[in-house]
Design a protein around this motif. Structure first.
Motif, mmCIF file in Angstrom:
data_model
loop_
_atom_site.group_PDB
_atom_site.id
_atom_site.type_symbol
_atom_site.label_atom_id
_atom_site.label_comp_id
_atom_site.label_asym_id
_atom_site.label_seq_id
_atom_site.Cartn_x
_atom_site.Cartn_y
_atom_site.Cartn_z
ATOM 1 N N SER A 1 0.832 -1.214 0.000
ATOM 2 C CA SER A 1 0.000 0.000 0.000
ATOM 3 C C SER A 1 0.858 1.253 0.000
ATOM 4 O O SER A 1 0.426 2.295 -0.490
ATOM 5 C CB SER A 1 -0.922 0.013 1.217
ATOM 6 N N ILE A 2 2.059 1.161 0.540
ATOM 7 C CA ILE A 2 2.952 2.312 0.551
ATOM 8 C C ILE A 2 3.752 2.397 -0.745
ATOM 9 O O ILE A 2 3.900 3.480 -1.322
ATOM 10 C CB ILE A 2 3.878 2.249 1.780
ATOM 11 N N LEU A 3 4.250 1.266 -1.232
ATOM 12 C CA LEU A 3 5.101 1.272 -2.428
ATOM 13 C C LEU A 3 4.304 1.297 -3.731
ATOM 14 O O LEU A 3 4.638 2.047 -4.648
ATOM 15 C CB LEU A 3 6.031 0.056 -2.418
ATOM 16 N N LEU A 4 3.282 0.458 -3.830
ATOM 17 C CA LEU A 4 2.434 0.371 -5.025
ATOM 18 C C LEU A 4 0.973 0.329 -4.580
ATOM 19 O O LEU A 4 0.378 -0.746 -4.474
ATOM 20 C CB LEU A 4 2.762 -0.896 -5.826
ATOM 21 N N PRO A 5 0.387 1.496 -4.308
ATOM 22 C CA PRO A 5 -0.959 1.536 -3.721
ATOM 23 C C PRO A 5 -2.031 0.744 -4.470
ATOM 24 O O PRO A 5 -2.800 0.024 -3.822
ATOM 25 C CB PRO A 5 -1.288 3.028 -3.686
ATOM 26 N N PRO A 6 -2.123 0.805 -5.813
ATOM 27 C CA PRO A 6 -3.183 0.018 -6.460
ATOM 28 C C PRO A 6 -3.025 -1.494 -6.257
ATOM 29 O O PRO A 6 -4.014 -2.204 -6.128
ATOM 30 C CB PRO A 6 -3.050 0.382 -7.942
ATOM 31 N N LEU A 7 -1.793 -1.963 -6.192
ATOM 32 C CA LEU A 7 -1.577 -3.393 -5.971
ATOM 33 C C LEU A 7 -2.003 -3.801 -4.567
ATOM 34 O O LEU A 7 -2.592 -4.869 -4.380
ATOM 35 C CB LEU A 7 -0.109 -3.749 -6.211
ATOM 36 N N GLY A 8 -1.736 -2.959 -3.592
ATOM 37 C CA GLY A 8 -2.171 -3.246 -2.228
ATOM 38 C C GLY A 8 -3.680 -3.323 -2.114
ATOM 39 O O GLY A 8 -4.221 -4.188 -1.425
ATOM 40 N N VAL A 9 -4.373 -2.425 -2.800
ATOM 41 C CA VAL A 9 -5.846 -2.441 -2.783
ATOM 42 C C VAL A 9 -6.367 -3.649 -3.552
ATOM 43 O O VAL A 9 -7.312 -4.303 -3.121
ATOM 44 C CB VAL A 9 -6.407 -1.124 -3.357
ATOM 45 N N ALA A 10 -5.740 -3.974 -4.673
ATOM 46 C CA ALA A 10 -6.204 -5.103 -5.487
ATOM 47 C C ALA A 10 -6.042 -6.433 -4.755
ATOM 48 O O ALA A 10 -6.879 -7.321 -4.903
ATOM 49 C CB ALA A 10 -5.447 -5.136 -6.813
ATOM 50 N N LEU A 11 -4.992 -6.575 -3.966
ATOM 51 C CA LEU A 11 -4.805 -7.829 -3.232
ATOM 52 C C LEU A 11 -5.908 -8.058 -2.209
ATOM 53 O O LEU A 11 -6.315 -9.192 -1.983
ATOM 54 C CB LEU A 11 -3.454 -7.830 -2.519
ATOM 55 N N LYS A 12 -6.375 -6.996 -1.600
ATOM 56 C CA LYS A 12 -7.381 -7.156 -0.551
ATOM 57 C C LYS A 12 -8.812 -7.096 -1.088
ATOM 58 O O LYS A 12 -9.682 -7.797 -0.594
ATOM 59 C CB LYS A 12 -7.189 -6.088 0.517
ATOM 60 N N HIS A 13 -9.062 -6.269 -2.113
ATOM 61 C CA HIS A 13 -10.435 -6.043 -2.568
ATOM 62 C C HIS A 13 -10.691 -6.481 -4.009
ATOM 63 O O HIS A 13 -11.818 -6.351 -4.483
ATOM 64 C CB HIS A 13 -10.786 -4.554 -2.442
ATOM 65 N N GLY A 14 -9.688 -6.935 -4.708
ATOM 66 C CA GLY A 14 -9.877 -7.316 -6.108
ATOM 67 C C GLY A 14 -9.999 -6.082 -6.989
ATOM 68 O O GLY A 14 -9.646 -4.973 -6.595
ATOM 69 N N LEU A 15 -10.511 -6.279 -8.189
ATOM 70 C CA LEU A 15 -10.650 -5.168 -9.132
ATOM 71 C C LEU A 15 -12.003 -4.481 -8.961
ATOM 72 O O LEU A 15 -12.800 -4.377 -9.880
ATOM 73 C CB LEU A 15 -10.480 -5.665 -10.568
ATOM 74 N N SER A 16 -12.236 -3.985 -7.770
ATOM 75 C CA SER A 16 -13.489 -3.305 -7.448
ATOM 76 C C SER A 16 -13.352 -1.809 -7.722
ATOM 77 O O SER A 16 -12.347 -1.342 -8.251
ATOM 78 C CB SER A 16 -13.840 -3.536 -5.981
ATOM 79 N N ASN A 17 -14.379 -1.066 -7.341
ATOM 80 C CA ASN A 17 -14.334 0.389 -7.502
ATOM 81 C C ASN A 17 -13.199 1.010 -6.704
ATOM 82 O O ASN A 17 -12.614 2.004 -7.140
ATOM 83 C CB ASN A 17 -15.661 1.015 -7.075
ATOM 84 N N ASP A 18 -12.893 0.436 -5.543
ATOM 85 C CA ASP A 18 -11.787 0.959 -4.735
ATOM 86 C C ASP A 18 -10.465 0.894 -5.487
ATOM 87 O O ASP A 18 -9.649 1.800 -5.392
ATOM 88 C CB ASP A 18 -11.662 0.179 -3.418
ATOM 89 N N PHE A 19 -10.252 -0.178 -6.230
ATOM 90 C CA PHE A 19 -9.024 -0.295 -7.017
ATOM 91 C C PHE A 19 -8.936 0.802 -8.067
ATOM 92 O O PHE A 19 -7.896 1.439 -8.233
ATOM 93 C CB PHE A 19 -8.940 -1.670 -7.697
ATOM 94 N N TRP A 20 -10.025 1.022 -8.797
ATOM 95 C CA TRP A 20 -9.994 2.015 -9.881
ATOM 96 C C TRP A 20 -9.836 3.434 -9.338
ATOM 97 O O TRP A 20 -9.122 4.250 -9.919
ATOM 98 C CB TRP A 20 -11.245 1.887 -10.752
#
Length: 52
Positions: A9-28
């Motif tokens: 989440s600190i180094l690559l924020p979209p990857l951190g979100v994608a690992l926990k929530h998948g490709l949801s609205n939060d990721f985009w």
């Protein structure tokens, strides 16, 4: 697993979100924030993964 998500989440924020929530609205939303400016992406990733 939480420490890995925190580091990503600190180094690559979209990857951190994608690992926990998948490709949801939060990721985009996080991807757009990270592209515009990196710091809002990090803040959003930490908020979504740990405070919500």
């Amino acid at each position: 697993m939480q420490i890995i998500i925190l580091i990503l989440s600190i180094l690559l924020p979209p990857l951190g979100v994608a690992l926990k929530h998948g490709l949801s609205n939060d990721f985009w939303i996080n991807l757009i924030l990270t592209i515009i400016f990196f710091v809002p992406g990090v803040i959003h990733a930490i908020y979504v993964n740990f405070l919500r």
